[in-house]
Design an enzyme around this catalytic site. Structure first.
Site: not given
Length: 547
Positions: A71, A148, A189-191, A380-381, A383, A404, A519, A521
């Site tokens: 997010d 939680e 459900p909203t209520q 990354c990988l 490359m 690795e 990265h 992106e």
């Protein structure tokens, strides 16, 4: 002093709280306000860094090296505000901080409890940087009622009480399900979700109603009445063709005005939404289409490569072209010849990842792109796979591979052209790592500088000879193979400033073949596409015109 907007969710998860938060941030910016967005996740992991992409989706890395929820990628893409470590926290981090303080004796021998010690730690997190912006938007992960999440809901209830009246508001996102048998949208459900929220002392000021169908006026009035919310603050959140329509769609529904009204900000500055009108124009009026194959490991869950998918969309915007990204499981190419699967594509992208599974397929994808002259971007990988392919097939290092993938102690299957990174420079000091270090938070993380070779393709793409990009890796190409590989045409066109760590490779005599250890992106925005993705899509467009 910042005004606080707390965004919560109810009924079910994955309704789009992150996108709603990002869109609201963009709308407040459009009215001239400064914003910062934060995510509070109730899970007990310290951060998402060690979580499976199948469990959590991608890990979004900030400039200062935090491994965070995806997010935060939405927050950055919609607002252009770079996220920081202080913009993401989990229950695991909160409890870890509390226990560290207890061990140090900070609590002076008191009994440690959820209230007040855990809730105070959460409130301390919320206060960081409150003098820097006009609005602080804080998204609470999960849904109201999750066991939680209870400490977080209690903490924000207390936080709102601690602040002067009118300093905090609550936005609650719920689902309006459509029952086809009766042909109705159901409000119960909203209520019940709002009832649950009110039972813990939080009364929502604005309701966002996620719906796939138009919400009749009478249903809005009913929800406003039973949930004790003004009718103008009952906002529809409809399904959209693209996430980048969200700011304009929420503005049409009145979200930003409802938030400003809740704070009593009147008259409100008029919004300038030209940026988002232009974004939608580029998306809706694309003049062509290119197909890009993404050859990866976690292709069953597109959220595992969320930022890559968005960055390709941004690259398409820069070229007024629609990018059709198609996901291919790299393991397929370990069994099958890649040619029949890849010959219809205009470009190939191999993203980052961890572990050996699928790597031989990625190597074969890189080989196909190199030999067929298809634009290739390895991240990354991706490359590292391109370097291993070149080492095997051009530099005659037949058993080239990565440390690795050598799992058995004392038994080497590969000549490691990619090795475990044990030391690097960060700022003015040296970071050291060992094989037996903890997995979490021990990679080369965050923004690092790279020096580009003048006259190289990447220096022309960036229009610079020095760049700063975000990293997340613990393995690195061995610079000792540079001479052999450059002799075969694979140029090391980007290096760390000390010349020890390869950051970018490219093939000069190829239409477009670039691998990057970082990265890119993570820094792409719809209104500021990353130059690598913009040029990658441009190269794909050129290939499409030749077909």
């Amino acid at each position: 002093m910042a005004r606080y907007v707390f965004i919560t969710g109810g009924v079910v998860s994955s309704l789009g709280k992150g996108l709603a938060s990002a869109a609201l941030g963009a709308l407040l910016q459009a009215r001239g306000f400064s914003v910062r967005l934060r995510k509070l996740d109730p899970y007990l992991n310290v951060d998402p860094g060690t979580m499976s992409p199948f469990e959590h989706g991608e890990v979004f890395v900030t400039d200062d090296g935090a491994e965070t929820d995806l997010d935060l990628g939405h927050y950055e893409r919609f607002t252009g505000v770079s996220a920081r470590k202080t913009d993401s926290v989990s229950s695991g981090r909160i409890y870890s901080n509390v226990l560290e303080k207890e061990r140090r004796g900070d609590y002076l021998g008191k009994t440690i409890q959820v209230i007040p010690h855990v809730t105070n730690e959460i409130k301390d997190f919320l206060r960081v940087g409150e003098d820097e912006v006009d609005f602080m938007l804080c998204e609470i992960g999960g849904t109201v009622g999750d066991i939680e999440g209870l400490p977080f809901f209690e903490a924000i209830r207390q936080f709102a009480q601690d602040k002067p009246r009118g300093q905090c508001i609550f936005v609650h996102l719920t689902l309006l399900p459509y029952v086809s048998a009766s042909g109705e949208l159901k409000t119960k459900p909203t209520q019940h979700s709002v009832k649950e929220l009110r039972s813990i002392g939080i009364a929502p000021d604005v309701l966002l109603l996620r719906s796939e169908r138009a919400i009749p006026e009478k249903e809005r009035e009913k929800i406003a009445l039973f949930c004790n919310v003004r009718k103008e603050a009952v906002i529809a959140a409809y399904d959209l063709k693209t996430i980048y329509e969200a700011p304009l769609a929420y503005h049409r529904e009145g979200l930003d005005q409802a938030v400003l009204d809740a704070f009593g900000i009147s008259p409100a500055p008029k919004p300038n939404l030209d940026r988002w009108v232009d974004v939608m124009d580029r998306l809706e009026n694309a003049e062509g289409e290119v197909r890009v194959a993404i050859v990866g490991k976690y292709t069953q869950l597109e959220d595992a490569y969320k930022s890559i998918a968005e960055a390709l969309t941004h690259g398409g915007m820069a070229n007024r072209t629609r990018v059709r990204a198609e996901w291919i499981n790299a393991e397929l190419f370990e069994r099958e010849d890649p040619s029949p699967f890849l010959e219809g594509f205009h470009a190939i992208l191999v993203p980052g990842g961890f572990g050996e599974r699928g790597t031989e397929g990625k190597i074969r994808a890189a080989q196909y792109a190199r030999e067929k002259g298809i634009p290739y971007l390895g991240i990354c990988l991706g490359m590292q796979m391109a370097v291993i392919e070149a080492a095997r097939n051009l530099a005659q290092v037949k058993d080239a591979g990565s440390e690795e993938f050598d799992h058995e102690v004392g038994k080497k299957r590969f000549t490691p052209v990619v090795y475990h990174l044990k030391e690097w420079i960060q700022g003015n000091h040296i970071v050291e790592r060992k094989h037996d270090d903890d997995k979490g938070g021990t990679m080369r993380l965050g923004a690092y500088t790279a020096a580009l070779t003048p006259g190289s393709r990447v220096s022309e793409i960036y229009h610079a000879t020095e760049i700063e990009e975000r990293h997340r890796h613990r393995y690195e190409v061995d610079v000792r193979y540079r001479e052999a590989l450059e002799g075969c045409g694979l140029t090391f066109s980007g290096m760390s400033p000390d010349g020890r760590l390869p950051e970018i490779v490219e093939i000069k005599d190829h239409p477009w073949f670039i691998g990057v250890q970082f990265h890119p992106e993570l820094k792409s925005k719809p209104f500021a596409p990353h130059p690598l993705f913009a040029d990658f899509v441009r190269a794909a467009v050129e290939v499409s015109r030749l077909v």
